[in-house]
Write a protein that holds these residues in place. Structure first.
Motif, mmCIF file in Angstrom:
data_model
loop_
_atom_site.group_PDB
_atom_site.id
_atom_site.type_symbol
_atom_site.label_atom_id
_atom_site.label_comp_id
_atom_site.label_asym_id
_atom_site.label_seq_id
_atom_site.Cartn_x
_atom_site.Cartn_y
_atom_site.Cartn_z
ATOM 1 N N PHE A 153 0.846 -1.196 0.000
ATOM 2 C CA PHE A 153 0.000 0.000 0.000
ATOM 3 C C PHE A 153 0.880 1.243 0.000
ATOM 4 C CE2 PHE A 153 0.464 -1.656 4.296
ATOM 5 C CZ PHE A 153 0.884 -0.562 5.041
ATOM 6 N N PRO A 154 0.419 2.320 -0.652
ATOM 7 C CA PRO A 154 1.199 3.568 -0.689
ATOM 8 C C PRO A 154 0.953 4.407 0.558
ATOM 9 C CG PRO A 154 -0.749 3.783 -2.049
ATOM 10 C CD PRO A 154 -0.778 2.381 -1.493
ATOM 11 N N ILE A 155 1.975 5.102 0.978
ATOM 12 C CA ILE A 155 1.868 6.064 2.073
ATOM 13 C C ILE A 155 2.542 7.358 1.626
ATOM 14 C CG2 ILE A 155 2.761 6.689 4.346
ATOM 15 C CD1 ILE A 155 2.089 4.066 5.410
ATOM 16 N N GLY A 156 1.851 8.475 1.806
ATOM 17 C CA GLY A 156 2.410 9.766 1.439
ATOM 18 C C GLY A 156 3.325 10.305 2.518
ATOM 19 N N ALA A 157 4.331 11.052 2.105
ATOM 20 C CA ALA A 157 5.223 11.702 3.066
ATOM 21 C C ALA A 157 4.459 12.791 3.805
ATOM 22 C CB ALA A 157 6.424 12.305 2.343
ATOM 23 N N PRO A 158 4.703 12.955 5.091
ATOM 24 C CA PRO A 158 4.000 14.020 5.822
ATOM 25 C C PRO A 158 4.424 15.385 5.290
ATOM 26 C CG PRO A 158 5.753 13.080 7.172
ATOM 27 C CD PRO A 158 5.638 12.206 5.959
ATOM 28 N N PRO A 159 3.493 16.309 5.174
ATOM 29 C CA PRO A 159 3.868 17.646 4.691
ATOM 30 C C PRO A 159 4.759 18.343 5.717
ATOM 31 C CG PRO A 159 1.597 17.627 5.446
ATOM 32 C CD PRO A 159 2.055 16.203 5.468
ATOM 33 N N PRO A 160 5.645 19.212 5.266
ATOM 34 C CA PRO A 160 6.525 19.919 6.206
ATOM 35 C C PRO A 160 5.739 20.862 7.112
ATOM 36 C CG PRO A 160 6.733 20.823 3.986
ATOM 37 C CD PRO A 160 5.898 19.589 3.862
ATOM 38 N N LEU A 161 6.343 21.165 8.256
ATOM 39 C CA LEU A 161 5.702 22.014 9.252
ATOM 40 C C LEU A 161 5.308 23.373 8.686
ATOM 41 C CD1 LEU A 161 4.997 22.146 12.311
ATOM 42 C CD2 LEU A 161 7.254 23.147 12.680
ATOM 43 N N THR A 162 6.048 23.849 7.721
ATOM 44 C CA THR A 162 5.778 25.169 7.137
ATOM 45 C C THR A 162 4.700 25.135 6.055
ATOM 46 O OG1 THR A 162 7.595 24.785 5.584
ATOM 47 C CG2 THR A 162 8.107 25.994 7.613
ATOM 48 N N SER A 163 4.199 23.940 5.738
ATOM 49 C CA SER A 163 3.215 23.806 4.672
ATOM 50 C C SER A 163 1.809 24.082 5.188
ATOM 51 C CB SER A 163 3.282 22.385 4.090
ATOM 52 O OG SER A 163 2.156 22.102 3.302
ATOM 53 N N ALA A 164 0.986 24.696 4.345
ATOM 54 C CA ALA A 164 -0.424 24.907 4.699
ATOM 55 C C ALA A 164 -1.147 23.580 4.871
ATOM 56 C CB ALA A 164 -1.109 25.744 3.625
ATOM 57 N N PRO A 214 10.314 3.836 -3.384
ATOM 58 C CA PRO A 214 9.738 5.147 -3.725
ATOM 59 C C PRO A 214 8.873 5.060 -4.971
ATOM 60 C CG PRO A 214 12.056 5.054 -4.344
ATOM 61 C CD PRO A 214 11.772 3.791 -3.596
ATOM 62 N N LEU A 215 7.781 5.780 -4.972
ATOM 63 C CA LEU A 215 6.945 5.917 -6.162
ATOM 64 C C LEU A 215 7.356 7.219 -6.846
ATOM 65 C CD1 LEU A 215 3.488 4.795 -4.682
ATOM 66 C CD2 LEU A 215 5.111 3.438 -6.025
ATOM 67 N N THR A 216 8.447 7.141 -7.587
ATOM 68 C CA THR A 216 9.090 8.340 -8.113
ATOM 69 C C THR A 216 8.230 9.077 -9.130
ATOM 70 O OG1 THR A 216 10.243 6.967 -9.740
ATOM 71 C CG2 THR A 216 11.406 7.454 -7.694
ATOM 72 N N ASN A 223 13.068 18.727 -0.542
ATOM 73 C CA ASN A 223 14.326 18.172 -0.032
ATOM 74 C C ASN A 223 14.793 16.945 -0.807
ATOM 75 O OD1 ASN A 223 12.541 16.218 0.794
ATOM 76 N ND2 ASN A 223 12.961 16.421 2.997
ATOM 77 N N GLY A 224 14.078 16.585 -1.871
ATOM 78 C CA GLY A 224 14.455 15.459 -2.710
ATOM 79 C C GLY A 224 13.818 14.145 -2.312
ATOM 80 N N ALA A 225 13.156 14.078 -1.185
ATOM 81 C CA ALA A 225 12.496 12.849 -0.746
ATOM 82 C C ALA A 225 11.251 12.594 -1.592
ATOM 83 C CB ALA A 225 12.120 12.947 0.725
ATOM 84 N N PRO A 226 10.922 11.338 -1.836
ATOM 85 C CA PRO A 226 9.721 11.063 -2.640
ATOM 86 C C PRO A 226 8.448 11.478 -1.904
ATOM 87 C CG PRO A 226 10.596 9.038 -1.687
ATOM 88 C CD PRO A 226 11.610 10.113 -1.411
ATOM 89 N N ARG A 227 7.462 11.920 -2.656
ATOM 90 C CA ARG A 227 6.179 12.285 -2.044
ATOM 91 C C ARG A 227 5.432 11.057 -1.548
ATOM 92 N NH1 ARG A 227 4.830 17.484 -2.741
ATOM 93 N NH2 ARG A 227 5.877 18.691 -4.393
#
Length: 240
Positions: A153-164, A214-216, A223-227
């Protein structure tokens, strides 16, 4: 975010004040015209990542909803595919979309299938499971897989603290916690309860060997990390 054929604000409010099962029964006829349905891009990226690991025999879509994930299984599995969900309304829609699929109404927190499948997938469902319930779900999927079977199953990277998006998701989860504290029955739907590290720990405790890929094609963060990453949980193969 919603098409003209999607649910109205009133319909969404009624759903949100229902149980998870009843809410999805109500939403089912219009679910595929909401942003809650897993986008085709994520389904396609998952299928592309799994294809080199196949072919597979039987496939299971866990918490299948209207059957979007069965598109992935249909392209990867040589044998019949199945879906399991506890919403009769969602299963009715899935049956229309996939008339040849085997559909089972069951609570995935107490799944009783035994060594029947080679590949299991799930999309967007873990937020409907409390962290304390997740080990039981993973144990049930482990039982349902044949030795050597794969749960993905896919999991998305958590959005950064500065993201809306970070604050929007934090606010949504906070509203849901308040709703569930003051209203019954509860409606479990959280966006920030599935960090990769704890999901890996729960899968390992259920007996899986866990890797990620990664699902590139779905892009990268600044930062270059996969979403998105695909979780690959393998049931130990039979030594014979």
């Amino acid at each position: 975010m919603f098409s003209d054929q999607g649910p109205s604000l009133r319909e969404l409010a009624v759903q949100a004040l229902s149980s998870v099962e009843r809410g999805y029964d109500l939403l089912a006829p219009k679910f595929d015209r909401t942003p809650f349905r897993t986008p085709d891009g994520i389904l396609d990226a998952t299928a592309d990542a799994l294809r080199p690991l196949g072919p597979f025999g039987r496939g299971l879509d866990v918490c299948c909803g209207t059957g979007a994930g069965m598109q992935v299984l249909g392209s990867l599995c040589r044998e019949r595919v199945a879906g399991v969900d506890f919403s009769a309304g969602m299963l009715a829609q899935a049956q229309k979309a996939h008339p040849d699929a085997e559909l089972v109404r069951a609570d995935v927190r107490s799944l009783s299938l035994s060594e029947e499948f080679d590949l299991a997938v799930t999309f967007g469902a873990l937020g409907h499971v409390l962290p304390s319930e997740r080990p039981a779900v993973f144990a049930g999927v482990h039982r349902a897989l044949r030795p050597g079977g794969l749960f993905a199953f896919p999991i998305g990277a958590p959005p950064p603290l500065t993201s809306a998006w970070y604050w929007a998701l934090l606010g949504f989860d906070a509203v849901m916690r308040v709703r569930n504290a003051v209203w019954r029955p509860p409606f479990v739907m959280y966006y920030r309860t599935c960090p990769v590290s704890t999901v890996r720990d729960d899968l390992s405790a259920a007996g899986f060997t866990v890797t990620t890929t990664p699902l590139t094609s779905l892009g990268h963060r600044d930062n270059g990390a996969p979403r998105y990453r695909l979780i690959l949980a393998r049931k130990t193969p039979d030594p014979t």
